[in-house]
Design a protein around this motif. Structure first.
Motif: not given
Length: 304
Positions: A15, A28, A32, A34, A69, A101
């Motif tokens: 993290c 994180t 994620g 996140r 999120r 992402q």
């Protein structure tokens, strides 16, 4: 000075912590995007963490995890709940942290969260960027959801009130879901503000959307006030019958949500939605309009 370092948290070994010596947040790296923690340094996490989900990775099932999120609206049981269970790229450059992402295999959309922490105050700029890598336009909106720890209260401001018969036209909308119960005691209906309390003994979900011309929503829990500010585009189309902001609660958390403009994202183009977060300590409790005007509004109005 902004400090960025790799840490472990909640069972995840990778993290990343961002801190300015006043507040810190934790991102994180193994799932994620996140933001799993936000709080004053050495203070409690203002976000809810779902203990049974912490530390998990992989799998095809969407998990709550908790924290903040990034979704795309309007809500769809397949498209929206794409599992964010794989590693993300977290990069820091001159104090700006970008969380990326992998492109979603079923939608062609890629999410990024870009964080800029104020070096001198309890403030973070949070930009949610949604990029379309599919060969066709996708109509959706960036949707930012902060899952707040139990025991708090959400605050939604209403537009300035008027009088009859001078003011004949409507000034705002409230959007409800089929499971809503306006008689639920967790709601407080004021003249200038709507309050929603979280109750660990009440599992019945409640949700409300609203047009919010003032461009802020807030959450108060045990003296810590979390304020989200966001831009409003009055002529634009918003999802959920025109919601700018939404609140949701059940028996273990309360969600403070804002929604971006709804429209087509062309191939290899992006849509962005930015929130500015501020934290305040030592804020008095609220149970009605007068409390909000005395304890919360001065904090909101002090934000630069």
């Amino acid at each position: 000075m902004i400090e960025f370092k790799e840490v472990s948290y909640g069972g995840w070994s990778t993290c990343y912590q961002v801190s300015n010596g006043i507040i810190d947040l934790i991102i994180t790296g193994e799932v994620g995007p996140r933001i799993i923690r936000l709080g004053f340094n050495d203070g409690p996490n203002q976000f809810c963490n779902v203990d049974e989900d912490l530390g998990k990775t992989g799998g095809d099932e969407w998990l709550m995890y908790g924290g903040h999120r990034f979704w795309h609206a309007p809500e769809d049981e397949v498209r929206t709940y794409y599992p964010d269970n794989v590693p993300v790229t977290v990069e820091e450059n001159n104090g700006i942290v970008t969380i990326t992402q992998p492109t979603e295999t079923t939608t062609g959309l890629q999410k990024q969260i870009i964080l800029t922490m104020n070096p001198d105050s309890a403030q973070v700029k949070v930009t949610h960027k949604l990029t379309n890598h599919s060969p066709f336009a996708i109509t959706c909106a960036p949707w930012a959801l902060s899952v707040m720890r139990p025991g708090g209260k959400a605050i939604l401001p209403l537009p300035p009130r008027g009088s009859h018969p001078e003011d004949l036209l409507p000034v705002n909308s409230l959007i409800m879901w089929s499971y809503d119960d306006m008689s639920d005691p967790r709601w407080t209906w004021g003249k200038r503000f709507i309050l929603l309390s979280q109750d660990v003994n009440n599992a019945q979900p409640q949700k409300l959307g609203a047009s919010i011309p003032d461009g802020w929503v807030a959450h108060l829990n045990d003296g810590v006030l979390f304020v989200k500010q966001f831009d409003i585009f009055p002529e634009a189309t918003y999802p959920d019958m025109g919601s700018h902001g939404e609140v949701f609660t059940n028996d273990y958390m309360l969600e403070l949500e804002t929604v971006g403009v709804l429209g087509p994202i062309e191939p290899e183009s992006s849509a962005e939605h930015t929130e500015t977060w501020n934290l305040f300590q030592g804020v008095g409790a609220v149970s009605n309009d007068a409390d909000v005007e005395a304890n919360v509004l001065p904090k909101v109005e002090s934000i630069k």
